[in-house]
Motif scaffolding. Sequence first.
Motif, PDB file in Angstrom:
ATOM      1  N   TRP A  73       0.827  -1.209   0.000  1.00 23.89           N
ATOM      2  CA  TRP A  73       0.000   0.000   0.000  1.00 23.89           C
ATOM      3  C   TRP A  73       0.861   1.259   0.000  1.00 23.89           C
ATOM      4  CZ3 TRP A  73      -4.708  -0.370  -1.619  1.00 23.89           C
ATOM      5  CH2 TRP A  73      -5.395  -1.575  -1.427  1.00 23.89           C
ATOM      6  N   ASP A  77       3.369   5.891  -5.676  1.00 22.78           N
ATOM      7  CA  ASP A  77       3.171   6.054  -7.121  1.00 22.78           C
ATOM      8  C   ASP A  77       2.074   7.083  -7.409  1.00 22.78           C
ATOM      9  OD1 ASP A  77       5.083   4.346  -8.227  1.00 22.78           O
ATOM     10  OD2 ASP A  77       3.792   2.586  -8.144  1.00 22.78           O
ATOM     11  N   ARG A 137      -4.058   1.046 -12.734  1.00 24.21           N
ATOM     12  CA  ARG A 137      -3.233   2.049 -12.062  1.00 24.21           C
ATOM     13  C   ARG A 137      -3.340   1.937 -10.547  1.00 24.21           C
ATOM     14  NH1 ARG A 137      -4.442   7.919 -12.522  1.00 24.21           N
ATOM     15  NH2 ARG A 137      -4.560   7.334 -10.354  1.00 24.21           N
ATOM     16  N   VAL A 138      -4.504   1.514 -10.066  1.00 33.91           N
ATOM     17  CA  VAL A 138      -4.723   1.415  -8.626  1.00 33.91           C
ATOM     18  C   VAL A 138      -5.417   0.098  -8.290  1.00 33.91           C
ATOM     19  CG1 VAL A 138      -4.773   3.897  -8.124  1.00 33.91           C
ATOM     20  CG2 VAL A 138      -6.843   2.761  -8.923  1.00 33.91           C
ATOM     21  N   PRO A 139      -5.259  -0.369  -7.057  1.00 35.87           N
ATOM     22  CA  PRO A 139      -5.822  -1.678  -6.686  1.00 35.87           C
ATOM     23  C   PRO A 139      -7.332  -1.799  -6.920  1.00 35.87           C
ATOM     24  CG  PRO A 139      -4.235  -0.971  -5.034  1.00 35.87           C
ATOM     25  CD  PRO A 139      -4.394   0.171  -5.987  1.00 35.87           C
ATOM     26  N   SER A 140      -8.095  -0.740  -6.647  1.00 35.65           N
ATOM     27  CA  SER A 140      -9.546  -0.847  -6.811  1.00 35.65           C
ATOM     28  C   SER A 140      -9.899  -1.160  -8.270  1.00 35.65           C
ATOM     29  CB  SER A 140     -10.235   0.447  -6.375  1.00 35.65           C
ATOM     30  OG  SER A 140      -9.845   1.510  -7.219  1.00 35.65           O
ATOM     31  N   LEU A 164      -1.206  -4.704 -12.292  1.00 37.50           N
ATOM     32  CA  LEU A 164      -0.871  -3.453 -11.613  1.00 37.50           C
ATOM     33  C   LEU A 164       0.608  -3.519 -11.261  1.00 37.50           C
ATOM     34  CD1 LEU A 164      -1.425  -0.786 -10.180  1.00 37.50           C
ATOM     35  CD2 LEU A 164      -2.262  -2.060  -8.230  1.00 37.50           C
ATOM     36  N   LYS A 165       1.344  -2.522 -11.755  1.00 38.62           N
ATOM     37  CA  LYS A 165       2.769  -2.473 -11.498  1.00 38.62           C
ATOM     38  C   LYS A 165       3.019  -1.452 -10.387  1.00 38.62           C
ATOM     39  CE  LYS A 165       7.282  -2.513 -12.632  1.00 38.62           C
ATOM     40  NZ  LYS A 165       7.721  -1.854 -11.392  1.00 38.62           N
ATOM     41  N   GLY A 166       3.547  -1.930  -9.257  1.00 41.47           N
ATOM     42  CA  GLY A 166       3.946  -1.026  -8.181  1.00 41.47           C
ATOM     43  C   GLY A 166       5.373  -0.574  -8.404  1.00 41.47           C
ATOM     44  N   GLY A 167       5.654   0.708  -8.114  1.00 42.90           N
ATOM     45  CA  GLY A 167       7.001   1.223  -8.343  1.00 42.90           C
ATOM     46  C   GLY A 167       7.155   1.807  -9.729  1.00 42.90           C
ATOM     47  N   ARG A 168       6.143   2.533 -10.171  1.00 44.79           N
ATOM     48  CA  ARG A 168       6.196   3.152 -11.505  1.00 44.79           C
ATOM     49  C   ARG A 168       6.922   4.491 -11.462  1.00 44.79           C
ATOM     50  NH1 ARG A 168       0.608   1.884 -11.131  1.00 44.79           N
ATOM     51  NH2 ARG A 168       0.237   4.044 -10.596  1.00 44.79           N
ATOM     52  N   ARG A 177       5.867  -0.893 -19.613  1.00 40.70           N
ATOM     53  CA  ARG A 177       4.608  -0.494 -20.249  1.00 40.70           C
ATOM     54  C   ARG A 177       4.561  -0.896 -21.709  1.00 40.70           C
ATOM     55  NH1 ARG A 177       2.657   4.853 -17.228  1.00 40.70           N
ATOM     56  NH2 ARG A 177       1.502   3.632 -15.715  1.00 40.70           N
ATOM     57  N   GLU A 232       2.516  10.611  -9.388  1.00 38.25           N
ATOM     58  CA  GLU A 232       1.774  10.805 -10.639  1.00 38.25           C
ATOM     59  C   GLU A 232       0.810  11.986 -10.568  1.00 38.25           C
ATOM     60  OE1 GLU A 232       0.308   6.904 -11.774  1.00 38.25           O
ATOM     61  OE2 GLU A 232       2.278   6.295 -12.496  1.00 38.25           O
ATOM     62  N   GLU A 266      -6.137   6.226  -3.644  1.00 38.62           N
ATOM     63  CA  GLU A 266      -6.251   7.169  -4.765  1.00 38.62           C
ATOM     64  C   GLU A 266      -7.175   8.339  -4.426  1.00 38.62           C
ATOM     65  OE1 GLU A 266      -7.030   3.938  -4.973  1.00 38.62           O
ATOM     66  OE2 GLU A 266      -8.838   3.546  -6.133  1.00 38.62           O
ATOM     67  N   TYR A 326      -0.367  -8.330  -9.151  1.00 37.81           N
ATOM     68  CA  TYR A 326       0.280  -7.158  -8.576  1.00 37.81           C
ATOM     69  C   TYR A 326       1.770  -7.446  -8.558  1.00 37.81           C
ATOM     70  CZ  TYR A 326       2.190  -3.656  -5.514  1.00 37.81           C
ATOM     71  OH  TYR A 326       2.956  -2.639  -5.013  1.00 37.81           O
ATOM     72  N   VAL A 347       3.782   1.485  -1.481  1.00 32.73           N
ATOM     73  CA  VAL A 347       4.295   1.604  -2.845  1.00 32.73           C
ATOM     74  C   VAL A 347       3.236   2.236  -3.755  1.00 32.73           C
ATOM     75  CG1 VAL A 347       5.079   0.299  -4.868  1.00 32.73           C
ATOM     76  CG2 VAL A 347       5.861  -0.375  -2.577  1.00 32.73           C
ATOM     77  N   VAL A 348       2.036   1.666  -3.689  1.00 34.55           N
ATOM     78  CA  VAL A 348       0.943   2.139  -4.538  1.00 34.55           C
ATOM     79  C   VAL A 348       0.632   3.611  -4.254  1.00 34.55           C
ATOM     80  CG1 VAL A 348      -1.560   1.908  -4.791  1.00 34.55           C
ATOM     81  CG2 VAL A 348      -0.117  -0.122  -4.922  1.00 34.55           C
TER      82      VAL A 348
END
Lengths: 370, 370
Positions: free
Chosen positions: A187, A193, B155-158, B116-120, B143, A197, A344, B90, A189-190
């Motif tokens: 969480w 990001d 972009r996000v977990p949800s 979902l890529k964490g650490g972008r 990407r 962004e 978010e 993830y 990390v997300v």
Amino acid sequence: GIVLVGPNTMGILCTRSRLFATGTHTRPREGSVAFVSQSGNLGVQLIHWAERQGVGVSLFVGSGNEAVVTCSDYLEFLSEDAGSRTIMLYLESMREGRRFFETAKKINRTKPIIVLKGGRTEAGRAASASHTGAMSGEVKIFRAACRQAGLLEARVPSELLDLSAGFSSLPLPRGNRVGIVTLGGGWGVVTSDECNEKGLAVPPLPQEVVNRIGKHLPPFWSRGNPVDLVGTRDPEAPLVAVEELLKWEGIDAVISLGIVGRIEFLRLMNQSIRTVDKNMPAGFLDQTEAMVRDYEEKYIAATAELMEKYAKPVIGVSLVSTSGGTVRSVPGRRYSAVLYETPESAVHVLARMVNYQNILGKEETEYRRQ
Amino acid sequence: GIVLVGPNTMGILCTRSRLFATGTHTRPREGSVAFVSQSGNLGVQLIHWAERQGVGVSLFVGSGNEAVVTCSDYLEFLSEDAGSRTIMLYLESMREGRRFFETAKKINRTKPIIVLKGGRTEAGRAASASHTGAMSGEVKIFRAACRQAGLLEARVPSELLDLSAGFSSLPLPRGNRVGIVTLGGGWGVVTSDECNEKGLAVPPLPQEVVNRIGKHLPPFWSRGNPVDLVGTRDPEAPLVAVEELLKWEGIDAVISLGIVGRIEFLRLMNQSIRTVDKNMPAGFLDQTEAMVRDYEEKYIAATAELMEKYAKPVIGVSLVSTSGGTVRSVPGRRYSAVLYETPESAVHVLARMVNYQNILGKEETEYRRQ
């Protein structure tokens, strides 16, 4: 002449005078958010969301087709209404564009105005024409005027609510530097990001802050920002971390993840224990739940206190849908705790608060130059 | 050699064999969504969301630091697991990038992969380095590889959850043309804007479709797309509108707003009536609620049937948080009804399904050319 709301209105609502004259039976709590909506149906639904999320409302009006009273008139009234301090607008069209934006710009300096424009696209305009009969103007002009007046544009209704919750409850951040406190690494990390962004910084921490927080954490903790509490059981750790971040001049706001909401997982575990171990005294499990519930209440009260002490926002993310809602007012406190369900939402609101602060700052500078 | 999950894992879960070996006591229902997560904490939280939203899960694995078994291995297994048909990932880092993307591209043709890529970002990478110890690679390369393999990036977990709900429950749309059915004008406008802004079309309706739907609506109805039901009490109107839209070859998908969820407002009204009118027989109010509840159940079942009949998705938007969750499976039906809380979720998922369909189409064409 006769003053007429509408036609084609879902009614009006004033919490302070306990007047609930809308087509839908929803009763938001009293608070400082005023909402003017040209769509009645969308308007009352949002008021219902406000009720569910604990967002305090002062006034609502379904302004409908605005045959007599227009949104500019409502704005002028709201500028003088001491009980209204954050303003949400849902607009499909407007007459007297110049008057509206001049009025809005003036009010926006002290009462942030968040506006959702329906009919931004070809399909939206067609839908709007058959809805309010509005001839929606050119959206580029509308957007430019919003920018010029410093208004905050929302893209979807849920954003109106999220922003209202934040603006009406939290102190404005003075800059864009965020400290993150999290119960779990992913969480953090997300959320980092999302921050980057959306134009927010997540600065590394100076050694002395790391050391002070570290006293309450196992030696293998992250030693940085985000502060990953690695599931510590030290009850003081979360608040120590939040306060140490707030204290440091390198941070303008704190986002804390998963600290309130943990009770949800305890409940699930206790449920399993009850199923499996019939010998477990029920009183013991109830007690653990009461302790965590109590802890969460205290944490919420403490964040409200810390926001007052440091004049910086602390935004919570519950990661679960909690029965307590988004805004948790704390008796006797100037600010309320805010708990969004997702990172978010928290990051987005914080980013818009930073925008708004920048707008105010720029206007201030311009004013001084004159 | 020894096969090892993790280290630094939150465990594994397999609904089909009733194996729930995770750190958190959550029990999602059996279904076709598999989830591999390098973050355990984020992973189990999402599994908890899946449970709450009714998203059916086949398998979950907290892959952790992947000392032995890697995400490519898990993918290879999932390609052969008949019970898994939608895959969520993830990831913070990966070894064997080429193998991963080659495997993923192959599987994605039949089982959509949402990643979902964490650490972008810089902040995300720093957080990730202290979390899984991952050296996250260059995000642009990641990407580009995703795009090349046709994977769906979240972009996000949800968003992982929203997309999984849709992909695992609905037929794929064949194109981007949306029909909208709404109980209120404002929501139709907002949804139309969202559609256009996400690349979806909201085409005007031919006269014969207007006429057929109009038989069930008052003469002042919108006569277009969105179909604004203007609060009609004709119980047949919503389903007639949905079916007429599906029947028309000019529409690839339908979004329906506020039809399921109406019971929430009836409950509020009945509560007011109970407070005000002590003479109102309680049985009568209970009966109205039972009728609407029954209507909503029938509507849900009917949409599942219509999706099968026309092979086009119908996405519901409840506009309230309902106890029934996002996915409503209907016994004996191939597809499940899906009810998002907000129009933006529905539109976003539909837009990504259109993307995915286009990717499949392009690959098909390329394949034929060879």
